[in-house]
Design a protein around this motif. Structure first.
Motif, PDB file in Angstrom:
ATOM      1  N   LEU A 266       6.473   1.219  -0.383  1.00 31.82           N
ATOM      2  CA  LEU A 266       6.625   0.708  -1.747  1.00 31.82           C
ATOM      3  C   LEU A 266       5.267   0.841  -2.426  1.00 31.82           C
ATOM      4  O   LEU A 266       4.303   0.182  -2.038  1.00 31.82           O
ATOM      5  N   PHE A 267       5.187   1.724  -3.440  1.00 34.27           N
ATOM      6  CA  PHE A 267       3.907   2.086  -4.024  1.00 34.27           C
ATOM      7  C   PHE A 267       3.792   1.675  -5.493  1.00 34.27           C
ATOM      8  O   PHE A 267       4.737   1.825  -6.268  1.00 34.27           O
ATOM      9  N   ASP A 268       2.603   1.189  -5.855  1.00 36.04           N
ATOM     10  CA  ASP A 268       2.175   1.107  -7.245  1.00 36.04           C
ATOM     11  C   ASP A 268       1.395   2.385  -7.519  1.00 36.04           C
ATOM     12  O   ASP A 268       0.440   2.711  -6.795  1.00 36.04           O
ATOM     13  N   LEU A 269       1.780   3.128  -8.559  1.00 36.18           N
ATOM     14  CA  LEU A 269       1.197   4.429  -8.827  1.00 36.18           C
ATOM     15  C   LEU A 269       0.156   4.376  -9.939  1.00 36.18           C
ATOM     16  O   LEU A 269       0.299   3.609 -10.898  1.00 36.18           O
ATOM     17  N   THR A 270      -0.860   5.215  -9.814  1.00 33.93           N
ATOM     18  CA  THR A 270      -1.826   5.349 -10.898  1.00 33.93           C
ATOM     19  C   THR A 270      -1.199   6.082 -12.084  1.00 33.93           C
ATOM     20  O   THR A 270      -1.641   5.925 -13.219  1.00 33.93           O
ATOM     21  N   ASP A 271      -0.117   6.862 -11.807  1.00 39.41           N
ATOM     22  CA  ASP A 271       0.479   7.723 -12.821  1.00 39.41           C
ATOM     23  C   ASP A 271       1.589   7.051 -13.633  1.00 39.41           C
ATOM     24  O   ASP A 271       2.038   7.602 -14.634  1.00 39.41           O
ATOM     25  N   ASP A 272       2.074   5.895 -13.186  1.00 42.91           N
ATOM     26  CA  ASP A 272       3.187   5.220 -13.862  1.00 42.91           C
ATOM     27  C   ASP A 272       2.986   3.714 -13.742  1.00 42.91           C
ATOM     28  O   ASP A 272       3.211   3.131 -12.681  1.00 42.91           O
ATOM     29  N   LEU A 273       2.579   3.098 -14.824  1.00 45.15           N
ATOM     30  CA  LEU A 273       2.286   1.666 -14.810  1.00 45.15           C
ATOM     31  C   LEU A 273       3.513   0.816 -15.093  1.00 45.15           C
ATOM     32  O   LEU A 273       3.438  -0.418 -15.065  1.00 45.15           O
ATOM     33  N   GLN A 274       4.658   1.456 -15.365  1.00 45.66           N
ATOM     34  CA  GLN A 274       5.861   0.719 -15.753  1.00 45.66           C
ATOM     35  C   GLN A 274       6.822   0.475 -14.598  1.00 45.66           C
ATOM     36  O   GLN A 274       7.744  -0.319 -14.702  1.00 45.66           O
ATOM     37  N   LYS A 275       6.632   1.200 -13.492  1.00 47.01           N
ATOM     38  CA  LYS A 275       7.550   1.086 -12.354  1.00 47.01           C
ATOM     39  C   LYS A 275       6.785   1.110 -11.041  1.00 47.01           C
ATOM     40  O   LYS A 275       5.644   1.579 -10.971  1.00 47.01           O
ATOM     41  N   ARG A 276       7.443   0.603 -10.015  1.00 47.03           N
ATOM     42  CA  ARG A 276       7.008   0.811  -8.638  1.00 47.03           C
ATOM     43  C   ARG A 276       8.036   1.724  -7.989  1.00 47.03           C
ATOM     44  O   ARG A 276       9.172   1.801  -8.452  1.00 47.03           O
ATOM     45  N   TYR A 277       7.657   2.401  -6.914  1.00 50.26           N
ATOM     46  CA  TYR A 277       8.570   3.384  -6.323  1.00 50.26           C
ATOM     47  C   TYR A 277       8.628   3.243  -4.806  1.00 50.26           C
ATOM     48  O   TYR A 277       7.609   3.009  -4.146  1.00 50.26           O
ATOM     49  N   LEU A 278       9.850   3.399  -4.287  1.00 49.53           N
ATOM     50  CA  LEU A 278      10.080   3.383  -2.849  1.00 49.53           C
ATOM     51  C   LEU A 278      10.211   4.822  -2.365  1.00 49.53           C
ATOM     52  O   LEU A 278      11.130   5.539  -2.749  1.00 49.53           O
ATOM     53  N   TYR A 279       9.273   5.244  -1.534  1.00 47.72           N
ATOM     54  CA  TYR A 279       9.302   6.569  -0.908  1.00 47.72           C
ATOM     55  C   TYR A 279       9.729   6.419   0.548  1.00 47.72           C
ATOM     56  O   TYR A 279       9.395   5.425   1.205  1.00 47.72           O
ATOM     57  N   GLU A 280      10.441   7.440   1.068  1.00 47.88           N
ATOM     58  CA  GLU A 280      10.963   7.342   2.431  1.00 47.88           C
ATOM     59  C   GLU A 280      10.808   8.661   3.174  1.00 47.88           C
ATOM     60  O   GLU A 280      10.712   9.728   2.568  1.00 47.88           O
ATOM     61  N   ARG A 281      10.789   8.565   4.508  1.00 46.89           N
ATOM     62  CA  ARG A 281      10.891   9.740   5.372  1.00 46.89           C
ATOM     63  C   ARG A 281      11.779   9.391   6.547  1.00 46.89           C
ATOM     64  O   ARG A 281      11.603   8.339   7.174  1.00 46.89           O
ATOM     65  N   VAL A 282      12.746  10.251   6.850  1.00 47.71           N
ATOM     66  CA  VAL A 282      13.632  10.078   8.012  1.00 47.71           C
ATOM     67  C   VAL A 282      13.428  11.288   8.896  1.00 47.71           C
ATOM     68  O   VAL A 282      13.794  12.403   8.522  1.00 47.71           O
ATOM     69  N   GLY A 283      12.845  11.078  10.086  1.00 47.74           N
ATOM     70  CA  GLY A 283      12.454  12.225  10.885  1.00 47.74           C
ATOM     71  C   GLY A 283      11.429  13.023  10.098  1.00 47.74           C
ATOM     72  O   GLY A 283      10.366  12.523   9.745  1.00 47.74           O
ATOM     73  N   LYS A 284      11.757  14.272   9.788  1.00 49.08           N
ATOM     74  CA  LYS A 284      10.888  15.095   8.951  1.00 49.08           C
ATOM     75  C   LYS A 284      11.418  15.234   7.521  1.00 49.08           C
ATOM     76  O   LYS A 284      10.823  15.922   6.698  1.00 49.08           O
ATOM     77  N   ASP A 285      12.551  14.599   7.240  1.00 52.29           N
ATOM     78  CA  ASP A 285      13.198  14.745   5.937  1.00 52.29           C
ATOM     79  C   ASP A 285      12.645  13.737   4.938  1.00 52.29           C
ATOM     80  O   ASP A 285      12.582  12.531   5.217  1.00 52.29           O
ATOM     81  N   ILE A 286      12.277  14.235   3.750  1.00 51.84           N
ATOM     82  CA  ILE A 286      11.749  13.395   2.682  1.00 51.84           C
ATOM     83  C   ILE A 286      12.587  13.629   1.425  1.00 51.84           C
ATOM     84  O   ILE A 286      12.641  14.759   0.924  1.00 51.84           O
TER      85      ILE A 286
END
Length: 331
Positions: A266-286
């Motif tokens: 769960l990331f706060d981005l320098t590029d988007d101050l209006q949202k937070r984003y959930l990034y995931e990886r399953v095995g090698k799949d993103i």
């Protein structure tokens, strides 16, 4: 002399238990069900079991559920069972329409399904469906974890196949034949079919006759002979004290060691101050697109890494070098 007892007739509400291996798509399914229920004015309680910190996923579900209880840092089928039962009892006391429970990706559903049955009088949950999510990309290709994946299926009343578009038509046909062999009595459903059926359950007012006895203590839940496989997986959490540049996230996910079976950040981005984003990886799949999370979320910016024999210190150093070379992270 025969003793007569008058059975109680009480109003029940449905319960949906969702299982499936790490990264199969359980939370995606849960999110879809909740949105469908909310659109139809159905109020749902949610119990979410995950490794280390279940609050990360819970933040993506909060807007579509009436209540969320997060059971983190323990497995619901073992050391977390007592906590799970307390959460179910608490949810039972609510006036909402349905209870949805998502298990962590290596949990053994058998003791949970049995406990729900043994405690039927206390829980007042009926019908109780167990829905298993099968990942078409990796089904029966998990080496010695194949047995655990099979155990997650064997108490299922319903099952669906995720990531179908990522495998060949031939493989998908073979998976369906194999699942029919394993689960001849269970119902195969699509995501949309399941959403429609769950809505129908929630709309129906069920009344059931409770059993005269409720002796869960003398009937401890069963466990698969392969239950120990559930506990060969560990997890660690890394905290991010500052915003991260978006272009650093996917390279970090790709460069994680092969034994990291699942990663969620769960990331706060320098590029988007209006949202937070959930990034995931399953095995090698993103997945190509991260999931947006409301800024109202109070869960700290962090990542959960899951796999056998993780080395938290090495993973922390790797994150420092890849994501925040000038910042201090903590694990």
């Amino acid at each position: 002399m025969i003793d007569l007892a008058i059975a109680r007739v009480v109003e029940m509400r449905p319960s949906i238990l969702i299982s499936g291996f790490l990264g199969a798509g359980k939370t995606t399914l849960l999110r879809h069900l909740l949105k469908h229920l909310k659109t139809n004015d159905i109020k749902a309680d949610v119990i979410l079991n995950d490794y280390a910190n279940a609050m990360i996923d819970s933040e993506t579900l909060r807007e579509d559920s009436e209540s969320i209880e997060a059971l983190g840092a323990s497995c619901a089928c073992c050391e977390g069972m007592d906590f799970l039962i307390e959460m179910v009892i608490k949810a039972t006391e609510s006036d909402n329409d349905i209870l949805l429970t998502e298990l962590n990706g290596t949990a053994d559903p058998l003791p949970i399904v049995e406990s729900f049955t043994l405690l039927e009088n206390k829980f007042k949950l009926f019908p109780r469906w167990h829905v298993c999510v099968i990942d078409a990309r990796h089904f029966e290709e998990r080496s010695y974890h194949n047995r655990l994946e099979r155990d997650q299926l064997e108490t299922a009343s319903h099952y669906l196949i995720s990531h179908q578009e990522e495998v060949s038509t031939e493989r998908l046909a073979n998976i369906r034949l194999r699942l029919k062999e394993i689960l001849p009595a269970a119902s195969f459903v699509t995501e949309e079919e399941l959403a429609s059926q769950v809505l129908s359950l929630a709309l129906a007012k069920k009344k059931c006759i409770l059993n005269a006895t409720n002796d869960a203590a003398s009937n401890p839940p069963s466990k698969s002979p392969y239950h120990h496989l559930s506990h060969e997986i560990t997890a660690c959490q890394i905290l991010f004290p500052q915003r991260v540049k978006i272009e650093k996230i996917k390279p970090w996910l790709k460069s994680l060691p092969d034994h990291v079976m699942r990663a969620k950040g769960l990331f706060d981005l320098t590029d988007d101050l209006q949202k937070r984003y959930l990034y995931e990886r399953v095995g090698k799949d993103i997945p190509d697109t991260p999931y947006p999370v409301s800024l109202k979320s109070t869960v700290p910016s962090s990542a959960i890494l899951i796999g056998p024999e993780l080395n938290p210190s090495q993973l922390l150093e790797h994150a420092q070098a890849t994501l925040l070379p000038e910042a201090q992270l903590s694990s």
